[in-house]
Design a protein around this motif. Sequence first.
Motif, short mmCIF file in Angstrom:
data_model
loop_
_atom_site.label_atom_id
_atom_site.label_comp_id
_atom_site.label_asym_id
_atom_site.label_seq_id
_atom_site.Cartn_x
_atom_site.Cartn_y
_atom_site.Cartn_z
N SER A 8 0.83 -1.21 0.00
CA SER A 8 0.00 0.00 0.00
C SER A 8 0.86 1.26 0.00
O SER A 8 0.56 2.23 -0.70
N ALA A 9 1.95 1.23 0.77
CA ALA A 9 2.85 2.40 0.82
C ALA A 9 3.52 2.62 -0.53
O ALA A 9 3.65 3.77 -0.99
N VAL A 10 3.95 1.54 -1.18
CA VAL A 10 4.59 1.66 -2.50
C VAL A 10 3.60 2.21 -3.53
O VAL A 10 3.92 3.09 -4.33
N LEU A 11 2.37 1.69 -3.51
CA LEU A 11 1.35 2.16 -4.45
C LEU A 11 1.02 3.63 -4.21
O LEU A 11 0.79 4.39 -5.16
N SER A 12 1.02 4.03 -2.95
CA SER A 12 0.74 5.43 -2.62
C SER A 12 1.84 6.34 -3.17
O SER A 12 1.56 7.40 -3.74
N LYS A 13 3.09 5.92 -3.02
CA LYS A 13 4.21 6.72 -3.54
C LYS A 13 4.19 6.76 -5.06
O LYS A 13 4.49 7.81 -5.67
N LEU A 14 3.83 5.66 -5.69
CA LEU A 14 3.73 5.64 -7.15
C LEU A 14 2.62 6.57 -7.63
O LEU A 14 2.75 7.21 -8.68
N ALA A 15 1.53 6.64 -6.87
CA ALA A 15 0.44 7.55 -7.23
C ALA A 15 0.91 9.00 -7.16
O ALA A 15 0.56 9.83 -8.02
N VAL A 16 1.71 9.32 -6.15
CA VAL A 16 2.24 10.69 -6.02
C VAL A 16 3.15 11.01 -7.21
O VAL A 16 3.04 12.08 -7.82
N VAL A 17 4.04 10.08 -7.55
CA VAL A 17 4.95 10.29 -8.68
C VAL A 17 4.16 10.47 -9.97
O VAL A 17 4.46 11.35 -10.79
N GLY A 18 3.14 9.65 -10.17
CA GLY A 18 2.31 9.76 -11.37
C GLY A 18 1.62 11.10 -11.46
O GLY A 18 1.57 11.72 -12.53
N ASP A 19 1.07 11.59 -10.34
CA ASP A 19 0.40 12.90 -10.34
C ASP A 19 1.39 14.03 -10.61
O ASP A 19 1.08 15.00 -11.31
N LEU A 20 2.59 13.93 -10.03
CA LEU A 20 3.60 14.97 -10.26
C LEU A 20 4.02 15.01 -11.73
O LEU A 20 4.17 16.10 -12.32
N LEU A 21 4.21 13.85 -12.34
CA LEU A 21 4.57 13.81 -13.76
C LEU A 21 3.44 14.32 -14.64
O LEU A 21 3.68 14.96 -15.67
N MET A 22 2.19 14.05 -14.23
CA MET A 22 1.05 14.58 -14.98
C MET A 22 1.03 16.10 -14.93
O MET A 22 0.80 16.78 -15.94
N LEU A 23 1.29 16.67 -13.75
CA LEU A 23 1.34 18.12 -13.62
C LEU A 23 2.50 18.70 -14.44
O LEU A 23 2.37 19.77 -15.05
N GLN A 24 3.64 18.02 -14.43
CA GLN A 24 4.78 18.47 -15.22
C GLN A 24 4.44 18.49 -16.71
O GLN A 24 4.78 19.44 -17.43
N LEU A 25 3.76 17.45 -17.18
CA LEU A 25 3.37 17.40 -18.59
C LEU A 25 2.40 18.52 -18.93
O LEU A 25 2.54 19.19 -19.97
#
Length: 205
Positions: A8-25
């Motif tokens: 769950s912690a890994v998935l949560s961190k991956l969700a954060v990374v995905g959202d940050l990359l989406m904002l960057q795009l």
Amino acid sequence: MQKANRTSAVLSKLAVVGDLLMLQLAFLVISFGILTLFPAAFAMQRVLPDAISQDRPKLLRRFLVEFRQMMKRYWLPGFGLWTGSLMLAFGISFWAYAAGPVRIVALAILIPLTGMILGLYLSGLAILPEAPATATMKTLFRSANLFLLRRPLPVAGSVVILLTWFALASQVPTLLVVGSGLVPALSAYWLSRPRRQKSSEDVSI
């Protein structure tokens, strides 16, 4: 149970990374226009805490709403920031390859001036998420100046990190695609975090 918590912690961190990359795009696409660069950066800063905390969904929609508001209020100051940044970059590049004693004097003025402006910019980004919706550029400048005076060493460290990243990006342009908006935003977010107060348990006797 422990394995489930780790997953769950890994998935949560991956969700954060995905959202940050989406904002960057989204930032990268919107900031191609000269007038939209700094309003897009301001909008990203307003949404970034929610992307990291994962407290509010629909980040892309919120980013676009914030961008429209930032564009209405700050497009002209943003254009001024873009023009001033371009002039400073050109001035430093020109005098770096010039000859004579004037070169040293010019660089001794331009480099600290650039550092001070970057510090004010990062301070402005740091206070932006908590700024009221009616804040003007004048009030933001005053608040950023006070923030810089209160936390000069952390701001100076963030400026060094940002300049180091710019130096790396000049050699590896792909870094601009990944972090042109995220690196300043995350640096300012780190600055905005409250300092940890020492408790009695932290003091060794």
